[in-house]
Scaffold this motif. Structure first.
Motif, mmCIF file in Angstrom:
data_model
loop_
_atom_site.group_PDB
_atom_site.id
_atom_site.type_symbol
_atom_site.label_atom_id
_atom_site.label_comp_id
_atom_site.label_asym_id
_atom_site.label_seq_id
_atom_site.Cartn_x
_atom_site.Cartn_y
_atom_site.Cartn_z
ATOM 1 N N THR A 143 36.125 44.551 48.292
ATOM 2 C CA THR A 143 35.484 45.358 47.151
ATOM 3 C C THR A 143 36.596 45.649 46.001
ATOM 4 O OG1 THR A 143 33.803 46.492 48.601
ATOM 5 C CG2 THR A 143 34.155 47.633 46.281
ATOM 6 N N LEU A 144 37.727 46.342 46.634
ATOM 7 C CA LEU A 144 38.973 46.555 45.502
ATOM 8 C C LEU A 144 39.360 45.273 45.142
ATOM 9 C CD1 LEU A 144 41.034 48.452 45.022
ATOM 10 C CD2 LEU A 144 42.333 47.803 46.837
ATOM 11 N N SER A 145 39.347 44.039 45.621
ATOM 12 C CA SER A 145 39.577 42.809 44.732
ATOM 13 C C SER A 145 38.606 42.622 43.669
ATOM 14 C CB SER A 145 39.615 41.638 45.796
ATOM 15 O OG SER A 145 40.259 41.840 46.921
ATOM 16 N N ILE A 146 37.481 42.890 43.635
ATOM 17 C CA ILE A 146 36.460 42.545 42.700
ATOM 18 C C ILE A 146 36.676 43.634 41.673
ATOM 19 C CG2 ILE A 146 34.026 42.847 42.081
ATOM 20 C CD1 ILE A 146 33.363 41.896 44.992
ATOM 21 N N VAL A 147 36.977 44.901 42.129
ATOM 22 C CA VAL A 147 37.193 46.035 41.183
ATOM 23 C C VAL A 147 38.472 45.906 40.363
ATOM 24 C CG1 VAL A 147 37.898 48.668 40.895
ATOM 25 C CG2 VAL A 147 35.758 47.711 42.307
ATOM 26 N N LEU A 148 39.462 45.451 41.031
ATOM 27 C CA LEU A 148 40.819 45.253 40.286
ATOM 28 C C LEU A 148 40.511 43.957 39.462
ATOM 29 C CD1 LEU A 148 43.468 45.522 43.108
ATOM 30 C CD2 LEU A 148 42.960 47.032 41.285
ATOM 31 N N VAL A 149 39.869 42.942 39.665
ATOM 32 C CA VAL A 149 39.852 42.015 38.853
ATOM 33 C C VAL A 149 39.034 42.233 37.567
ATOM 34 C CG1 VAL A 149 38.597 39.760 38.369
ATOM 35 C CG2 VAL A 149 40.002 40.259 40.387
ATOM 36 N N LEU A 150 37.800 43.098 37.816
ATOM 37 C CA LEU A 150 36.883 43.528 36.486
ATOM 38 C C LEU A 150 37.963 44.425 35.897
ATOM 39 C CD1 LEU A 150 33.690 44.155 38.564
ATOM 40 C CD2 LEU A 150 34.349 42.208 37.040
ATOM 41 N N ILE A 151 38.320 45.335 36.134
ATOM 42 C CA ILE A 151 39.303 46.296 35.232
ATOM 43 C C ILE A 151 40.622 45.631 34.796
ATOM 44 C CG2 ILE A 151 40.465 48.478 35.330
ATOM 45 C CD1 ILE A 151 38.641 49.422 37.386
ATOM 46 N N PHE A 152 41.339 45.164 35.489
ATOM 47 C CA PHE A 152 42.601 44.521 34.927
ATOM 48 C C PHE A 152 42.942 43.170 34.746
ATOM 49 C CE2 PHE A 152 43.322 48.392 37.619
ATOM 50 C CZ PHE A 152 44.157 49.396 36.588
ATOM 51 N N TYR A 153 41.666 42.406 34.598
ATOM 52 C CA TYR A 153 41.748 40.819 34.456
ATOM 53 C C TYR A 153 42.703 40.489 33.319
ATOM 54 C CZ TYR A 153 40.274 36.004 33.772
ATOM 55 O OH TYR A 153 40.453 34.627 33.329
ATOM 56 N N PRO A 154 42.833 41.243 32.118
ATOM 57 C CA PRO A 154 43.650 40.671 31.069
ATOM 58 C C PRO A 154 44.823 40.727 31.620
ATOM 59 C CG PRO A 154 41.971 41.914 30.146
ATOM 60 C CD PRO A 154 41.714 42.083 31.442
ATOM 61 N N VAL A 155 45.585 41.729 32.360
ATOM 62 C CA VAL A 155 46.798 41.947 32.940
ATOM 63 C C VAL A 155 47.020 40.891 34.026
ATOM 64 C CG1 VAL A 155 48.208 43.584 34.241
ATOM 65 C CG2 VAL A 155 46.615 44.578 32.251
ATOM 66 N N ILE A 156 46.037 40.601 34.767
ATOM 67 C CA ILE A 156 46.437 39.779 35.949
ATOM 68 C C ILE A 156 46.647 38.375 35.141
ATOM 69 C CG2 ILE A 156 45.411 38.546 37.779
ATOM 70 C CD1 ILE A 156 44.083 41.185 38.411
ATOM 71 N N LEU A 157 45.918 38.030 34.353
ATOM 72 C CA LEU A 157 45.831 36.575 33.591
ATOM 73 C C LEU A 157 47.193 36.398 32.856
ATOM 74 C CD1 LEU A 157 44.326 34.100 32.877
ATOM 75 C CD2 LEU A 157 43.695 35.269 30.902
ATOM 76 N N SER A 158 47.698 37.663 32.167
ATOM 77 C CA SER A 158 49.141 37.530 31.287
ATOM 78 C C SER A 158 50.127 37.611 32.580
ATOM 79 C CB SER A 158 49.142 38.787 30.684
ATOM 80 O OG SER A 158 50.439 38.820 29.876
ATOM 81 N N VAL A 159 50.042 37.898 33.486
ATOM 82 C CA VAL A 159 51.325 37.976 34.495
ATOM 83 C C VAL A 159 51.348 36.583 35.401
ATOM 84 C CG1 VAL A 159 52.419 38.924 36.619
ATOM 85 C CG2 VAL A 159 51.412 40.344 34.863
ATOM 86 N N ALA A 160 50.193 36.039 35.597
ATOM 87 C CA ALA A 160 49.840 34.986 36.331
ATOM 88 C C ALA A 160 50.507 33.810 35.397
ATOM 89 C CB ALA A 160 48.744 34.524 36.643
ATOM 90 N N PHE A 161 50.189 33.532 34.054
ATOM 91 C CA PHE A 161 50.474 32.459 33.243
ATOM 92 C C PHE A 161 51.627 32.890 32.211
ATOM 93 C CE2 PHE A 161 45.990 31.719 34.481
ATOM 94 C CZ PHE A 161 46.201 30.352 34.951
#
Length: 269
Positions: A143-161
């Motif tokens: 559940t936390l994985s889904i919530v974090l992706v929905l809220i912080f997806y732009p941040v995760i995408l930026s840090v990853a790439f």
């Protein structure tokens, strides 16, 4: 068909099915990030290093997964710190912690007085032994994985790439990487119960790699990875039950078969 429906009357099978579902969500999301970041062997390094914590926990009389969690967290943070602060290449730090963790685990299990525990469940997993408390943890992290992706997806995408652009944009990149490393470690430790130390690496990479054959957008890769992981896990679980085979091995076998089929379809197209 009746035998299939009868399976759902057994609590151990219902627990195994739910565990496979929750683990598939975790592995699909976290694994997609790992594959996108091209840090596949981080999951293998953290997993194998956690075996050292299991060995020490056995020696001290503690719950083995408590020791595994401590070692996994320290390993994840150590890999991140050594590759950014200590100037050690990431693959080198992974290799060091990988082998050191396994060596510590073997030594402490060997010197533990009395009966030597059966390590097969930790090395190859056994989803049929999952308990209610395990399900609660798996559900929480899924559940936390889904919530974090929905809220912080732009941040995760930026840090990853493009972590450099993220840093210029004012994001606390290093702090984010540490948080992600901790989350990856927790996800891996919880998945060990289902897949075992040896096979967790495959669970976190095969579905994401299969989804990546057809889509490149990270969010779509995560969604496709979860679907593939769910199909492979449930099919592998049924195969394990009906043919009396190790569940972890049959799940990975099924996921690999799905990957090969999708690879052929991609090649034909």
């Amino acid at each position: 068909m009746n035998e299939l429906f009868e399976l759902f009357t057994y609590s151990f099978f219902r627990n195994a099915l739910l565990a496979s579902l929750f683990t598939s969500i975790i592995a699909g999301i976290v694994g997609s990030y790992i594959v996108a970041k091209r840090s596949v062997f981080i999951s293998g390094g953290i997993t194998h290093a956690s075996f050292g914590g299991m060995g020490i926990a056995y020696y001290m009389g503690w719950p083995p997964f408590f020791g595994a969690a401590i070692f996994a967290l320290l390993s994840a943070l150590g890999i991140e710190w050594s590759s950014t602060k200590a100037g050690i290449r990431e693959d080198s730090s992974i290799a060091i912690l990988w082998s050191l963790g396994m060596a510590i685990g073997i030594l402490f299990v060997f010197i533990t007085p009395g009966y030597t525990p059966n390590l097969m469940g930790f090395l190859f997993g056994d989803v049929l032994t999952v308990q209610v408390l395990d399900l609660i943890w798996l559900f929480s992290i899924a559940t936390l994985s889904i919530v974090l992706v929905l809220i912080f997806y732009p941040v995760i995408l930026s840090v990853a790439f493009d972590s450099q652009f993220a840093k210029v944009s004012g994001l606390p990149v290093q702090a984010i990487k540490y948080v992600i490393a901790v989350f990856v470690a927790i996800s891996i430790v919880l998945s060990i119960k289902v897949m075992g130390i040896i096979l967790v690496l495959s669970l976190f990479t095969i579905p994401a790699s299969a989804a990546n054959l057809f889509v490149k957008d990270l969010k779509k890769v995560m969604f496709g990875s979860v679907i593939i992981s769910v199909l492979g896990s449930i099919s592998g679980l049924l195969m394990a039950y009906f043919f009396d085979l190790p569940s972890g091995a049959t799940i990975i076998f099924t996921l690999t078969a799905i990957y090969l089929i999708l690879r052929i379809i991609k090649w034909i197209k």
